[in-house]
Write a protein that holds these residues in place. Structure first.
Motif, PDB file in Angstrom:
ATOM      1  N   ALA A 152      11.264  42.300  18.042  1.00 30.32           N
ATOM      2  CA  ALA A 152      11.922  41.118  17.495  1.00 30.32           C
ATOM      3  C   ALA A 152      10.931  40.134  17.779  1.00 30.32           C
ATOM      4  N   GLN A 153      10.870  39.088  16.728  1.00 33.34           N
ATOM      5  CA  GLN A 153       9.969  37.816  16.829  1.00 33.34           C
ATOM      6  C   GLN A 153      10.905  36.649  17.151  1.00 33.34           C
ATOM      7  N   VAL A 154      10.375  35.777  17.995  1.00 33.59           N
ATOM      8  CA  VAL A 154      10.768  34.392  18.189  1.00 33.59           C
ATOM      9  C   VAL A 154      10.229  33.564  17.220  1.00 33.59           C
ATOM     10  N   VAL A 155      10.981  33.151  16.081  1.00 28.95           N
ATOM     11  CA  VAL A 155      10.520  32.016  15.095  1.00 28.95           C
ATOM     12  C   VAL A 155      10.765  30.878  15.111  1.00 28.95           C
ATOM     13  N   PHE A 156       9.785  30.147  15.547  1.00 31.15           N
ATOM     14  CA  PHE A 156       9.997  28.681  15.850  1.00 31.15           C
ATOM     15  C   PHE A 156      10.145  27.773  14.704  1.00 31.15           C
ATOM     16  N   ASN A 157      11.307  26.893  14.545  1.00 32.53           N
ATOM     17  CA  ASN A 157      10.976  25.900  13.348  1.00 32.53           C
ATOM     18  C   ASN A 157      10.706  24.742  14.093  1.00 32.53           C
ATOM     19  N   PHE A 158       9.359  23.945  13.741  1.00 33.63           N
ATOM     20  CA  PHE A 158       9.200  22.783  14.432  1.00 33.63           C
ATOM     21  C   PHE A 158       9.764  21.604  13.602  1.00 33.63           C
ATOM     22  N   ARG A 159       9.949  20.423  14.484  1.00 35.82           N
ATOM     23  CA  ARG A 159      10.416  19.362  13.798  1.00 35.82           C
ATOM     24  C   ARG A 159       9.531  18.017  14.524  1.00 35.82           C
ATOM     25  N   HIS A 160       9.388  17.282  13.606  1.00 34.46           N
ATOM     26  CA  HIS A 160       8.722  15.801  14.071  1.00 34.46           C
ATOM     27  C   HIS A 160       9.512  15.045  14.938  1.00 34.46           C
ATOM     28  N   ALA A 161       8.878  14.673  16.009  1.00 42.88           N
ATOM     29  CA  ALA A 161       9.543  13.756  16.977  1.00 42.88           C
ATOM     30  C   ALA A 161       9.354  12.222  16.883  1.00 42.88           C
ATOM     31  N   LEU A 162       8.669  12.006  15.900  1.00 44.82           N
ATOM     32  CA  LEU A 162       8.128  10.568  15.765  1.00 44.82           C
ATOM     33  C   LEU A 162       8.568  10.114  14.409  1.00 44.82           C
ATOM     34  N   SER A 163       8.734   8.828  14.181  1.00 50.73           N
ATOM     35  CA  SER A 163       8.799   8.328  12.980  1.00 50.73           C
ATOM     36  C   SER A 163       7.430   8.003  12.216  1.00 50.73           C
ATOM     37  N   LYS A 164       7.352   7.933  10.942  1.00 54.73           N
ATOM     38  CA  LYS A 164       6.254   7.604  10.375  1.00 54.73           C
ATOM     39  C   LYS A 164       6.172   6.572   9.327  1.00 54.73           C
ATOM     40  N   LEU A 165       5.184   5.802   9.328  1.00 55.27           N
ATOM     41  CA  LEU A 165       5.055   4.355   8.784  1.00 55.27           C
ATOM     42  C   LEU A 165       3.980   4.371   7.773  1.00 55.27           C
ATOM     43  N   THR A 166       4.253   3.849   6.568  1.00 55.63           N
ATOM     44  CA  THR A 166       3.101   3.211   5.467  1.00 55.63           C
ATOM     45  C   THR A 166       3.496   1.908   5.116  1.00 55.63           C
ATOM     46  N   VAL A 167       2.428   1.174   4.980  1.00 56.70           N
ATOM     47  CA  VAL A 167       2.609  -0.186   4.518  1.00 56.70           C
ATOM     48  C   VAL A 167       1.869  -0.455   3.003  1.00 56.70           C
ATOM     49  N   LYS A 168       2.477  -0.807   2.226  1.00 60.12           N
ATOM     50  CA  LYS A 168       1.630  -0.958   0.915  1.00 60.12           C
ATOM     51  C   LYS A 168       1.936  -2.648   0.427  1.00 60.12           C
ATOM     52  N   LEU A 169       0.846  -2.953  -0.248  1.00 57.39           N
ATOM     53  CA  LEU A 169       0.928  -4.463  -0.935  1.00 57.39           C
ATOM     54  C   LEU A 169       0.447  -4.671  -2.065  1.00 57.39           C
ATOM     55  N   SER A 170       1.226  -5.236  -3.048  1.00 55.88           N
ATOM     56  CA  SER A 170       0.619  -5.351  -4.389  1.00 55.88           C
ATOM     57  C   SER A 170       1.328  -7.052  -4.541  1.00 55.88           C
ATOM     58  N   SER A 171       0.727  -7.205  -5.870  1.00 58.75           N
ATOM     59  CA  SER A 171       1.297  -8.615  -6.697  1.00 58.75           C
ATOM     60  C   SER A 171       1.446  -8.239  -7.945  1.00 58.75           C
ATOM     61  N   SER A 172       2.799  -8.357  -8.554  1.00 61.37           N
ATOM     62  CA  SER A 172       3.144  -7.925  -9.816  1.00 61.37           C
ATOM     63  C   SER A 172       3.059  -9.056 -11.064  1.00 61.37           C
ATOM     64  N   ASP A 173       2.594 -10.303 -10.457  1.00 60.30           N
ATOM     65  CA  ASP A 173       2.450 -11.294 -11.397  1.00 60.30           C
ATOM     66  C   ASP A 173       1.128 -11.575 -11.663  1.00 60.30           C
ATOM     67  N   THR A 174       0.537 -11.311 -12.828  1.00 63.31           N
ATOM     68  CA  THR A 174      -1.054 -11.396 -13.005  1.00 63.31           C
ATOM     69  C   THR A 174      -1.275 -12.775 -13.157  1.00 63.31           C
ATOM     70  N   LYS A 175      -0.390 -13.747 -13.222  1.00 61.50           N
ATOM     71  CA  LYS A 175      -0.986 -15.140 -13.274  1.00 61.50           C
ATOM     72  C   LYS A 175      -1.390 -15.584 -11.867  1.00 61.50           C
ATOM     73  N   PHE A 176      -1.158 -14.909 -10.981  1.00 53.47           N
ATOM     74  CA  PHE A 176      -1.468 -15.321  -9.603  1.00 53.47           C
ATOM     75  C   PHE A 176      -2.633 -14.526  -9.066  1.00 53.47           C
ATOM     76  N   VAL A 276       1.896 -11.135   7.236  1.00 53.29           N
ATOM     77  CA  VAL A 276       0.661 -11.121   6.255  1.00 53.29           C
ATOM     78  C   VAL A 276      -0.021 -12.619   6.268  1.00 53.29           C
ATOM     79  N   MET A 277      -1.458 -12.458   6.592  1.00 54.03           N
ATOM     80  CA  MET A 277      -2.195 -13.742   6.362  1.00 54.03           C
ATOM     81  C   MET A 277      -2.565 -13.959   4.804  1.00 54.03           C
ATOM     82  N   CYS A 278      -2.500 -14.805   4.055  1.00 52.09           N
ATOM     83  CA  CYS A 278      -2.806 -14.811   3.023  1.00 52.09           C
ATOM     84  C   CYS A 278      -2.875 -16.001   2.141  1.00 52.09           C
ATOM     85  N   SER A 279      -3.651 -16.226   0.936  1.00 51.60           N
ATOM     86  CA  SER A 279      -3.394 -17.340   0.007  1.00 51.60           C
ATOM     87  C   SER A 279      -3.065 -17.106  -1.312  1.00 51.60           C
ATOM     88  N   VAL A 280      -2.749 -17.850  -2.097  1.00 52.71           N
ATOM     89  CA  VAL A 280      -2.120 -17.687  -3.398  1.00 52.71           C
ATOM     90  C   VAL A 280      -2.795 -18.595  -4.457  1.00 52.71           C
TER      91      VAL A 280
END
Length: 362
Positions: A152-176, A276-280
Motif C-alpha cells: 500500500a502507498q501513503v498518498v499525501f495531499n499537500f495544502r498551501h500553508a501561506l496566503s497569496k497576494l496579487t496587487v493590480k492598478l488601473s484607471s478606467s477614465d480615459t480623460k485622466f 500609492v504615490m501618484c499624480s493625476v
C-alpha cells in the motif's frame, strides 16, 4: 497494484492545533515479515500559477513519521527526503517497512528548509519576510500496511500553508492620466509559528485537517513598486497592471503569513494598508489635477520629485478582515478623478483561491 484516487479541496480557516510531544528512541518497531510491505509514497497538491508548488513541479518533499500516540510517540522516520524519479516514482533511502501491529502517523512538507530538524509535533517557526516562497504540508495519520492491500502507498495531499497576494492598478477614465511612482504595503506580519493538523489533509477542510498559525509578529513594509528614474514611472491604463517592480522591491505575487488585518486610524499605528504615490493629470492638455492646493496634508508627499500625493487603501474590507491559508487575495485598485479635486476611487477588491485538480497515482 492498488489504485488511489484523492480529490483535492479548497482551503478554509483553521483553529489552533495543540501539538503533542515526541520521545526519542533508538528502537525501531519490528517490520512486517510479509514480502511487499515496504512503505511507498505518492503525492498531489493544488494547482495554481507560476511560483506555486504544484503537482507538476513538486519533485521532492521531506517526511517525519511516528508510531504511538501522545507522550508515547516514537520516531519512525526522521526528516527523510522523498524524491520523484524520471519514471514518476517517489523514492527514498533507506527503505522502511510497515511495523507489525502498529499504525504510523506521517507528516510531509516542502521545501525541506522550512521545518528542518525541529520536526512537526511542535509549532514550527517560520519567517516569510522574503515573500517569494510557497510552502506546502500534508498529514496522513493512523496508516497501516495491513489494510487488505499489498504494498500500500501513503498518498499525501499537500495544502498551501501561506496566503497569496496579487496587487493590480488601473484607471478606467480615459480623460485622466494617472502616473504612479511608488507602491508599498505596510505593517505586514512576517514571523509566526505553524502547527500541523491532527487529521488527514486529504479530508474536507476543517479545524482538524487544516494547519494553523499562531504568534504572528515582526511587521515590515513591502515595496511593491519603486521607480528609480523618470523612465520607470508607471502610467495606468484601463487594463489592470500587475505590479512588477523595476527596482529592488517585491512586486508580483507575494506569499505572506495568514493574519488579521487592521484598519482603525486612516493608515497610522498598526493599520495594514496599501500606499500609492501618484499624480493625476488631464489626459488632453497635461494639466496636473491632483495633488493640488486643496489636497489634505496627510495626502501630500514632502520631497517627491514629481510632486506626488499619497493614497492609503485598507487591506481589510467588507469582504474579509484577515488573510487565510491557501487563499489568493487579488487587490484591484482603480484610480480615477472627479471634477473638483481629483478624488481617487477604488474598485471592489476581489479574492480568488488556488485552483483544485485531481491527480491519480497508480
Amino acid at each position: 497494484m492498488a489504485k488511489f484516487h484523492i480529490p483535492l479541496a479548497i482551503m478554509i480557516p483553521a483553529m489552533a492545533l495543540l501539538a503533542v510531544s515526541c520521545t526519542e528512541s533508538n528502537e525501531e518497531p519490528a517490520p512486517d515479515s510479509v514480502t511487499g510491505k515496504e512503505i511507498r509514497f505518492a503525492a498531489s497538491t493544488e494547482y495554481s500559477r507560476a511560483g506555486d508548488i504544484t503537482a507538476t513541479n513538486l519533485t521532492t518533499f521531506n517526511v517525519y513519521a511516528y508510531t504511538g500516540t501522545g507522550d508515547a510517540s516514537q520516531p519512525f522516520m526522521d526528516n527523510v527526503t522523498v524524491t520523484k524519479s524520471s519514471a514518476n516514482v517517489w523514492t527514498y533511502s533507506p527503505v522502511k517497512y510497515w511495523p507489525a501491529k502498529q499504525t504510523v502517523d506521517f507528516y510531509a512538507f516542502a521545501p525541506a528548509s522550512w521545518v528542518g530538524t525541529s520536526g512537526p509535533l511542535m509549532p514550527v517557526p517560520y519567517d516569510a519576510s522574503a515573500g517569494t516562497e510557497d510552502i506546502v504540508y500534508a498529514v496522513c495519520p493512523d496508516m497501516s500496511g495491513n489494510a487488505g492491500q499489498p504494498n500500500a502507498q501513503v498518498v499525501f495531499n499537500f495544502r498551501h500553508a501561506l496566503s497569496k497576494l496579487t496587487v493590480k492598478l488601473s484607471s478606467s477614465d480615459t480623460k485622466f492620466k494617472v502616473v504612479v511612482s511608488n507602491v508599498g504595503m505596510s505593517n505586514i506580519l512576517t514571523k509566526g509559528n505553524f502547527s500541523f493538523p491532527s487529521a488527514s489533509t486529504a479530508l474536507d477542510p476543517s479545524a482538524e485537517s487544516v494547519g494553523s498559525w499562531s504568534d504572528q509578529n515582526t511587521p515590515i513594509s513591502y515595496v511593491l513598486y519603486w521607480s528609480q528614474s523618470m523612465s520607470d514611472l508607471l502610467t495606468l491604463s484601463t487594463t489592470p497592471t500587475v505590479l512588477i517592480t523595476p527596482g529592488p522591491g517585491r512586486g508580483g505575487v507575494l506569499y505572506v503569513l495568514p493574519q488579521k488585518l487592521t484598519w482603525r486610524s486612516n493608515g497610522s499605528g498598526n493599520d495594514t494598508y496599501l500606499a500609492v504615490m501618484c499624480s493625476v493629470y488631464d489626459a488632453e492638455n497635461g494639466t496636473k489635477l491632483w495633488p493640488n492646493e486643496n489636497t489634505p496634508e496627510e495626502n501630500r508627499v514632502d520631497g517627491s520629485t514629481t510632486g506626488d500625493g499619497i493614497l492609503k487603501f485598507p487591506l481589510s474590507n467588507s469582504l474579509y478582515t484577515e488573510w487565510h491559508p491557501g487563499c489568493h487575495y487579488i487587490y484591484s485598485l482603480v484610480i480615477n478623478s472627479n471634477e473638483d479635486m481629483g478624488t481617487i476611487e477604488f474598485g471592489t477588491p476581489s479574492v480568488d483561491t488556488f485552483i483544485s485538480i485531481e491527480t491519480t497515482y497508480e
